[in-house]
Design a protein around this motif. Sequence first.
Motif, PDB file in Angstrom:
ATOM      1  N   TRP A  83      68.254-103.138 -10.843  1.00  4.50           N
ATOM      2  CA  TRP A  83      69.502-101.970 -11.052  1.00  4.50           C
ATOM      3  C   TRP A  83      70.048-101.125 -12.149  1.00  4.50           C
ATOM      4  CZ3 TRP A  83      74.915-105.688 -10.597  1.00  4.50           C
ATOM      5  CH2 TRP A  83      75.603-104.678 -10.172  1.00  4.50           C
ATOM      6  N   LEU A 127      60.463-110.929  -2.119  1.00  5.81           N
ATOM      7  CA  LEU A 127      60.505-109.755  -3.013  1.00  5.81           C
ATOM      8  C   LEU A 127      59.489-109.162  -4.127  1.00  5.81           C
ATOM      9  CD1 LEU A 127      63.987-110.190  -4.157  1.00  5.81           C
ATOM     10  CD2 LEU A 127      63.541-109.244  -2.749  1.00  5.81           C
ATOM     11  N   ILE A 128      58.787-109.851  -4.198  1.00  8.17           N
ATOM     12  CA  ILE A 128      57.245-110.584  -4.945  1.00  8.17           C
ATOM     13  C   ILE A 128      56.337-109.040  -4.002  1.00  8.17           C
ATOM     14  CG2 ILE A 128      55.595-110.997  -6.813  1.00  8.17           C
ATOM     15  CD1 ILE A 128      57.463-113.435  -7.171  1.00  8.17           C
ATOM     16  N   LEU A 135      62.519-115.112  -3.518  1.00  7.68           N
ATOM     17  CA  LEU A 135      61.885-114.243  -4.593  1.00  7.68           C
ATOM     18  C   LEU A 135      59.976-113.808  -4.035  1.00  7.68           C
ATOM     19  CD1 LEU A 135      63.265-116.645  -7.308  1.00  7.68           C
ATOM     20  CD2 LEU A 135      64.000-113.960  -6.515  1.00  7.68           C
ATOM     21  N   GLY A 154      57.874-105.658  -3.242  1.00 10.04           N
ATOM     22  CA  GLY A 154      57.863-104.539  -4.560  1.00 10.04           C
ATOM     23  C   GLY A 154      56.554-104.145  -4.990  1.00 10.04           C
ATOM     24  N   LEU A 208      56.574-113.763 -13.206  1.00  9.65           N
ATOM     25  CA  LEU A 208      57.381-114.888 -12.476  1.00  9.65           C
ATOM     26  C   LEU A 208      56.367-115.509 -11.728  1.00  9.65           C
ATOM     27  CD1 LEU A 208      59.783-116.053 -10.888  1.00  9.65           C
ATOM     28  CD2 LEU A 208      60.482-113.882  -9.915  1.00  9.65           C
ATOM     29  N   SER A 262      67.815 -98.586 -10.803  1.00 10.69           N
ATOM     30  CA  SER A 262      67.147 -97.440 -10.319  1.00 10.69           C
ATOM     31  C   SER A 262      68.822 -95.863 -11.089  1.00 10.69           C
ATOM     32  CB  SER A 262      69.172 -97.866  -8.598  1.00 10.69           C
ATOM     33  OG  SER A 262      67.648 -98.797  -8.280  1.00 10.69           O
ATOM     34  N   GLY A 310      67.171-107.637  -3.384  1.00 10.27           N
ATOM     35  CA  GLY A 310      67.158-108.205  -4.928  1.00 10.27           C
ATOM     36  C   GLY A 310      68.516-108.741  -5.460  1.00 10.27           C
TER      37      GLY A 310
HETATM   38  C1  HEM Z   1      64.482-111.182  -8.335  1.00  7.44           C
HETATM   39  C2  HEM Z   1      65.169-110.145  -7.932  1.00  7.44           C
HETATM   40  C3  HEM Z   1      63.558-109.390  -7.681  1.00  7.44           C
HETATM   41  C4  HEM Z   1      61.947-108.892  -7.717  1.00  7.44           C
HETATM   42  C5  HEM Z   1      61.366-110.165  -7.611  1.00  7.44           C
HETATM   43  C6  HEM Z   1      61.396-108.430  -8.126  1.00  7.44           C
HETATM   44  C7  HEM Z   1      60.130-107.362  -7.749  1.00  7.44           C
HETATM   45  C8  HEM Z   1      59.211-106.323  -7.935  1.00  7.44           C
HETATM   46  C9  HEM Z   1      58.089-106.311  -7.985  1.00  7.44           C
HETATM   47  C10 HEM Z   1      57.270-107.470  -8.104  1.00  7.44           C
HETATM   48  C11 HEM Z   1      57.607-104.918  -8.098  1.00  7.44           C
HETATM   49  C12 HEM Z   1      56.501-104.219  -8.417  1.00  7.44           C
HETATM   50  C13 HEM Z   1      55.998-103.741  -9.390  1.00  7.44           C
HETATM   51  C14 HEM Z   1      55.450-102.561  -9.748  1.00  7.44           C
HETATM   52  O1  HEM Z   1      54.310-102.738  -9.230  1.00  7.44           O
HETATM   53  O2  HEM Z   1      55.150-101.546  -9.728  1.00  7.44           O
HETATM   54  C15 HEM Z   1      59.138-104.108  -7.524  1.00  7.44           C
HETATM   55  C16 HEM Z   1      59.581-102.676  -7.826  1.00  7.44           C
HETATM   56  C17 HEM Z   1      60.733-102.217  -7.616  1.00  7.44           C
HETATM   57  N1  HEM Z   1      61.939-103.054  -7.437  1.00  7.44           N
HETATM   58 FE1  HEM Z   1      62.152-105.294  -7.712  1.00  7.44          FE
HETATM   59  N2  HEM Z   1      63.031-107.145  -7.677  1.00  7.44           N
HETATM   60  C18 HEM Z   1      63.910-107.425  -7.519  1.00  7.44           C
HETATM   61  C19 HEM Z   1      65.356-107.396  -7.565  1.00  7.44           C
HETATM   62  C20 HEM Z   1      64.940-105.607  -7.637  1.00  7.44           C
HETATM   63  C21 HEM Z   1      66.174-104.792  -7.614  1.00  7.44           C
HETATM   64  C22 HEM Z   1      67.765-105.833  -7.776  1.00  7.44           C
HETATM   65  C23 HEM Z   1      66.725-104.267  -7.366  1.00  7.44           C
HETATM   66  C24 HEM Z   1      67.249-102.594  -7.656  1.00  7.44           C
HETATM   67  C25 HEM Z   1      68.434-102.781  -7.365  1.00  7.44           C
HETATM   68  C26 HEM Z   1      64.857-103.172  -7.673  1.00  7.44           C
HETATM   69  C27 HEM Z   1      64.410-102.132  -7.553  1.00  7.44           C
HETATM   70  C28 HEM Z   1      62.631-101.880  -7.206  1.00  7.44           C
HETATM   71  C29 HEM Z   1      62.108-100.729  -7.851  1.00  7.44           C
HETATM   72  C30 HEM Z   1      62.673 -99.236  -7.527  1.00  7.44           C
HETATM   73  C31 HEM Z   1      60.458-100.972  -7.661  1.00  7.44           C
HETATM   74  C32 HEM Z   1      59.199 -99.936  -7.715  1.00  7.44           C
HETATM   75  C33 HEM Z   1      59.467 -99.595  -9.219  1.00  7.44           C
HETATM   76  C34 HEM Z   1      58.354 -98.177  -8.477  1.00  7.44           C
HETATM   77  O3  HEM Z   1      58.667 -97.121  -8.112  1.00  7.44           O
HETATM   78  O4  HEM Z   1      56.773 -98.693  -8.942  1.00  7.44           O
HETATM   79  N3  HEM Z   1      64.019-104.532  -7.434  1.00  7.44           N
HETATM   80  N4  HEM Z   1      59.926-105.779  -7.746  1.00  7.44           N
END
Ligand code: HEM
Length: 186
Positions: free
Chosen positions: A112, A29-30, A26, A33, A154, A115, A59
């Motif tokens: 999910w 992933l943060i 986790l 992300g 989180l 997306s 994720g």
């Molecule tokens: C426990 C699981 C997950 C954690 C802790 C997590 C955490 C994060 C974080 C912190 C960001 C950055 C947010 C920002 O600053 O805009 C992010 C962005 C993103 N996450 Fe996740 N995520 C998880 C699972 C997923 C899953 C399963 C998917 C898709 C199937 C996903 C798709 C995305 C996408 C596409 C972005 C980029 C959004 C944008 O365009 O700014 N995430 N995620």
Amino acid sequence: MTKITNTSQHYGAVAILLHWLMAVLLIALIALGLYMSSLPDAGFDKKKIELILLHKEYGILALGLAMLRLAWRVGNVLPELVVQLPDWQKVAARFVHLSFYGLMFALPITGWLMSSAASIPVYFFGVRLPDLIAHNEYRFQLLIEVHMWLGYALVGFIVVHATAALRHHFICRDNTLKKILPGAGY
Ligand code: HEM
Ligand code: HEM
């Protein structure tokens, strides 16, 4: 030796493994992300796309592990909190633990959904997963925001939780942390 299942005084091997494996996953992933979102969109460079695919794949893995973990938790004894803890700390600790479960599901599910709303398929190690909702630009933008704020929540909970755990270990010198470390006595 640590037992496989929990006892009233100690987490078992499966709960310990899932706790630390998911903590690393986790936090990674943060970090991933936040990093990938900070990359410029211009031309949507290859590196950004690759990192987003990696984030989505792991994720979904986190979602699978969360289901396993929840099942294990409801089917097992829950170790007691340290007895001398004041009531408000007991409530706070359980509240944070339950919030973690909520976030462990809400984050991957909103990812999910996001997306699907953008009509971008989600793959889990080569297997294409079904779309959860139809294409919708408004929902896509909204879900980006929701996913981001859940991510920040989180981070906040992790800081509170890890600080409390370290405080118990080094200042109060009780069994709180030992309970979730392998090999510690019962
Ligand atoms: C426990 C699981 C997950 C954690 C802790 C997590 C955490 C994060 C974080 C912190 C960001 C950055 C947010 C920002 O600053 O805009 C992010 C962005 C993103 N996450 Fe996740 N995520 C998880 C699972 C997923 C899953 C399963 C998917 C898709 C199937 C996903 C798709 C995305 C996408 C596409 C972005 C980029 C959004 C944008 O365009 O700014 N995430 N995620
Ligand atoms: C993403 C990071 C983390 C998450 C989501 C998380 C989640 C949880 C959850 C849900 C529990 C309750 C037991 C269970 O159902 O598995 C728990 C227990 C615990 N966690 Fe974490 N944790 C994280 C990171 C950490 C870190 C970094 C530490 C230490 C510095 C820590 C120390 C503990 C301790 C000591 C307990 C036992 C508390 C008790 O029952 O008295 N956790 N954690």
